[in-house]
Design a protein around this motif. Structure first.
Motif, PDB file in Angstrom:
ATOM      1  N   ALA A  70      -8.572  54.396 -10.071  1.00 26.28           N
ATOM      2  CA  ALA A  70     -10.010  54.207 -10.267  1.00 26.28           C
ATOM      3  C   ALA A  70     -10.483  52.945  -9.561  1.00 26.28           C
ATOM      4  CB  ALA A  70     -10.334  54.159 -11.754  1.00 26.28           C
ATOM      5  N   LEU A  71      -9.678  51.866  -9.652  1.00 28.44           N
ATOM      6  CA  LEU A  71     -10.065  50.622  -8.978  1.00 28.44           C
ATOM      7  C   LEU A  71     -10.191  50.821  -7.478  1.00 28.44           C
ATOM      8  CD1 LEU A  71      -7.999  47.796 -10.743  1.00 28.44           C
ATOM      9  CD2 LEU A  71     -10.485  48.039 -10.679  1.00 28.44           C
TER      10      LEU A  71
ATOM     11  N   GLY B 109     -13.403  51.947  -6.579  1.00 27.33           N
ATOM     12  CA  GLY B 109     -14.516  51.084  -6.949  1.00 27.33           C
ATOM     13  C   GLY B 109     -14.979  51.238  -8.380  1.00 27.33           C
ATOM     14  N   LYS B 110     -14.124  51.787  -9.257  1.00 20.19           N
ATOM     15  CA  LYS B 110     -14.498  51.980 -10.655  1.00 20.19           C
ATOM     16  C   LYS B 110     -13.514  51.239 -11.555  1.00 20.19           C
ATOM     17  CE  LYS B 110     -16.452  56.593  -9.870  1.00 20.19           C
ATOM     18  NZ  LYS B 110     -16.395  58.042 -10.253  1.00 20.19           N
ATOM     19  N   LEU B 111     -14.036  50.694 -12.645  1.00 26.22           N
ATOM     20  CA  LEU B 111     -13.193  50.001 -13.604  1.00 26.22           C
ATOM     21  C   LEU B 111     -12.862  50.968 -14.737  1.00 26.22           C
ATOM     22  CD1 LEU B 111     -11.878  47.299 -14.363  1.00 26.22           C
ATOM     23  CD2 LEU B 111     -13.973  46.746 -15.620  1.00 26.22           C
ATOM     24  N   ARG B 112     -11.579  51.263 -14.893  1.00 27.73           N
ATOM     25  CA  ARG B 112     -11.141  52.199 -15.918  1.00 27.73           C
ATOM     26  C   ARG B 112      -9.754  51.782 -16.389  1.00 27.73           C
ATOM     27  NH1 ARG B 112     -12.933  56.989 -17.810  1.00 27.73           N
ATOM     28  NH2 ARG B 112     -11.417  58.452 -18.660  1.00 27.73           N
ATOM     29  N   PHE B 113      -9.419  52.167 -17.625  1.00 30.71           N
ATOM     30  CA  PHE B 113      -8.145  51.753 -18.214  1.00 30.71           C
ATOM     31  C   PHE B 113      -7.294  52.968 -18.572  1.00 30.71           C
ATOM     32  CE2 PHE B 113     -11.256  48.444 -19.032  1.00 30.71           C
ATOM     33  CZ  PHE B 113     -10.564  47.303 -18.686  1.00 30.71           C
ATOM     34  N   ARG B 114      -6.000  52.722 -18.741  1.00 26.17           N
ATOM     35  CA  ARG B 114      -5.067  53.778 -19.134  1.00 26.17           C
ATOM     36  C   ARG B 114      -4.031  53.191 -20.088  1.00 26.17           C
ATOM     37  NH1 ARG B 114      -0.140  53.523 -16.634  1.00 26.17           N
ATOM     38  NH2 ARG B 114       0.043  51.979 -14.962  1.00 26.17           N
ATOM     39  N   ALA B 115      -3.413  54.059 -20.879  1.00 26.66           N
ATOM     40  CA  ALA B 115      -2.322  53.649 -21.760  1.00 26.66           C
ATOM     41  C   ALA B 115      -1.014  53.678 -20.976  1.00 26.66           C
ATOM     42  CB  ALA B 115      -2.243  54.580 -22.953  1.00 26.66           C
ATOM     43  N   ALA B 116      -0.299  52.567 -20.982  1.00 23.64           N
ATOM     44  CA  ALA B 116       0.926  52.466 -20.188  1.00 23.64           C
ATOM     45  C   ALA B 116       2.188  52.600 -21.032  1.00 23.64           C
ATOM     46  CB  ALA B 116       0.959  51.138 -19.433  1.00 23.64           C
TER      47      ALA B 116
ATOM     48  N   ALA C 205     -17.020  63.333 -28.140  1.00 30.13           N
ATOM     49  CA  ALA C 205     -17.353  64.539 -27.379  1.00 30.13           C
ATOM     50  C   ALA C 205     -18.701  64.388 -26.682  1.00 30.13           C
ATOM     51  CB  ALA C 205     -17.375  65.745 -28.313  1.00 30.13           C
ATOM     52  N   GLY C 206     -19.657  63.719 -27.343  1.00 25.89           N
ATOM     53  CA  GLY C 206     -20.977  63.566 -26.748  1.00 25.89           C
ATOM     54  C   GLY C 206     -21.191  62.249 -26.048  1.00 25.89           C
ATOM     55  N   LEU C 207     -20.482  61.208 -26.495  1.00 30.79           N
ATOM     56  CA  LEU C 207     -20.616  59.865 -25.929  1.00 30.79           C
ATOM     57  C   LEU C 207     -19.219  59.310 -25.638  1.00 30.79           C
ATOM     58  CD1 LEU C 207     -23.359  58.377 -28.302  1.00 30.79           C
ATOM     59  CD2 LEU C 207     -23.642  58.879 -25.865  1.00 30.79           C
ATOM     60  N   PRO C 208     -18.545  59.836 -24.628  1.00 32.48           N
ATOM     61  CA  PRO C 208     -17.194  59.347 -24.322  1.00 32.48           C
ATOM     62  C   PRO C 208     -17.231  57.894 -23.845  1.00 32.48           C
ATOM     63  CG  PRO C 208     -17.982  60.795 -22.582  1.00 32.48           C
ATOM     64  CD  PRO C 208     -18.986  60.892 -23.690  1.00 32.48           C
ATOM     65  N   LEU C 209     -16.114  57.207 -24.035  1.00 37.12           N
ATOM     66  CA  LEU C 209     -16.008  55.820 -23.592  1.00 37.12           C
ATOM     67  C   LEU C 209     -15.972  55.791 -22.063  1.00 37.12           C
ATOM     68  CD1 LEU C 209     -13.257  54.682 -26.134  1.00 37.12           C
ATOM     69  CD2 LEU C 209     -15.759  54.531 -26.385  1.00 37.12           C
ATOM     70  N   PRO C 210     -16.929  55.154 -21.406  1.00 36.56           N
ATOM     71  CA  PRO C 210     -17.041  55.246 -19.934  1.00 36.56           C
ATOM     72  C   PRO C 210     -15.807  54.777 -19.190  1.00 36.56           C
ATOM     73  CG  PRO C 210     -19.058  54.345 -20.874  1.00 36.56           C
ATOM     74  CD  PRO C 210     -18.059  54.401 -21.981  1.00 36.56           C
ATOM     75  N   ASP C 211     -15.152  53.722 -19.676  1.00 37.02           N
ATOM     76  CA  ASP C 211     -13.954  53.218 -19.001  1.00 37.02           C
ATOM     77  C   ASP C 211     -12.688  53.541 -19.787  1.00 37.02           C
ATOM     78  OD1 ASP C 211     -14.119  51.517 -21.147  1.00 37.02           O
ATOM     79  OD2 ASP C 211     -14.289  49.669 -19.983  1.00 37.02           O
TER      80      ASP C 211
END
Length: 401
Positions: free
Chosen positions: A289-290, A293-300, A349-355
């Protein structure tokens, strides 16, 4: 007319520091800061979420000189300027961003930082009613600011104590306000407004880690109501295992109770966060994602590591509920709230966490409104009659306002 910014004009700060360029509000006291060696916490506590200038004046024009600190993440989109919000007699009357100031560049891959000094900025709010009024300037929830002077066309005096209850809240970056539209739109600020209380926000981005110095800060802070939203940062940092978590929570609560033996104390478990419900940390930047150009996270982490005591949000919720049940037998002022009542599966479901980690502005509003309805309403832990569906507070033992 020029008025230096002094501590008696501030609400919501636990300490202030006089610098060469002005007054720097802190949300942790000096003793706690001296015991901290983590740069992220140092940055977060200096970002004045919930801190506001509060004064009475008949001025029609108010200017504030400030030196903001802009954060830049290398490779990520530019962050918007922090927002300063003006309230007149409790009602929105203007907002502005401060250009200029210092720049802090952070490399997400290595954690390396570089600080560049820049010029101060001047905010101007004009066209205010020419009568005596209460004015508040809420400082950015996510941008450090050194405050220099106020300039007004009428004298300024500190707002007298309104006699409202003080609510001290501690939590993670979501409590600090990450993703909110502005400082009065963080979920704790919204809930405080709906509950008619004065907010002290100890939401510390990335740093709700059961640090003993944070517990002591809460112990020593005058407050009528206290809440703790615990869990997500412990997973993000992969800081401890289940064996250490339970005793650490007990110790944190014990310390707070040393200074607040009969204060309503609400423990809030984590909001829903799908990437970490059953997958341990650490949390990592999504490099794909970076690169786009997007800021996003993942579980490692690896779900199989739960067997060795690694923490997930599901494990933490179960343990927090158990600890509160155990302690409540001797502590009638202790309450528990499952964070999924504030943001759960239907909300995601309606308001997912953007990052994948932090809520957006609409979600902050939903969380704040729900917290106020659950905590401050009749029968709520911060309301006039006890916890909802739990047990009533013993008659005659409510802490006086």
């Amino acid at each position: 007319m020029t008025t230096p910014v002094t501590a008696d004009l501030l609400r919501g700060a636990l300490d202030t520091e006089r610098t060469g360029r002005g007054l720097l509000p802190h949300r942790l006291p000096a003793r706690a800061r001296a015991q901290n060696t983590d740069g992220q916490l140092a940055l977060a506590e200096s970002q004045p979420s919930g801190v506001r200038l509060a004064f009475r004046t008949a001025a029609t024009v108010v200017e504030l000189d400030t030196v903001p600190v802009k954060r830049v993440y290398a490779g990520a989109p530019a962050r918007p300027d922090g927002v300063y919000e003006l309230l007149v007699d409790g009602r929105p009357a203007g907002r502005a961003g401060a250009s200029g100031g210092d720049t802090l560049t952070i490399d997400p891959a290595t954690g390396a930082t570089a600080h560049r000094t820049g010029p101060p900025a001047t905010l101007r709010f004009a066209g205010l009613p020419g009568r005596m009024k209460d004015v508040e300037i809420w400082l950015p929830h996510d941008e450090t600011a050194e405050l220099s002077v106020l300039r007004t066309d009428a004298p300024v005096t500190p707002v007298p104590d309104r006699g409202r209850r003080v609510w001290a809240h501690h939590g993670s970056s979501i409590s600090q306000g990450s993703g909110a539209a502005g400082p009065t739109a963080t979920w704790p600020a919204l809930a405080a407004s709906l509950g008619g209380v004065e907010l002290v926000n100890l939401g510390l981005g990335g740093s709700a880690l059961l640090d003993p110095f944070t517990a002591r800060a809460l112990r020593d802070t005058p407050a009528d109501l206290i809440s703790l939203k615990l869990g997500i940062n412990l997973v993000n940092t992969d800081l401890m295992r289940l064996r250490a978590f339970g005793p650490a929570v007990h110790g944190f609560l014990d310390t707070i109770r040393e200074g607040h033996p009969a204060t309503p104390l609400l423990v809030v478990s984590p909001l829903l966060c799908p990437i970490h419900e059953d997958t341990p940390g650490p949390t990592a930047f999504d490099t794909a994602a970076l690169s786009a150009g997007k800021l996003r996270f993942r579980a490692a982490g690896d779900p199989a590591e739960r067997a060795s005591g690694k923490l997930t949000l599901t494990v933490i919720r179960e343990e927090l509920a158990r600890i509160v049940r155990q302690r409540a037998a001797e502590d009638p002022y202790l309450y528990h709230l499952d964070g999924r009542e504030l943001y759960g599966e239907a909300d995601a479901a309606g308001l997912p966490l953007p990052d994948a980690l932090h809520p957006d502005a609409d979600t902050h509003r939903r969380i704040g409104e729900r917290f106020a309805a659950l905590a401050f309403a009749e029968g709520g832990p911060f309301g006039p009659g006890g916890a909802p569906g739990d047990r009533a507070r013993p008659a005659g033992q409510r802490r006086p306002v």
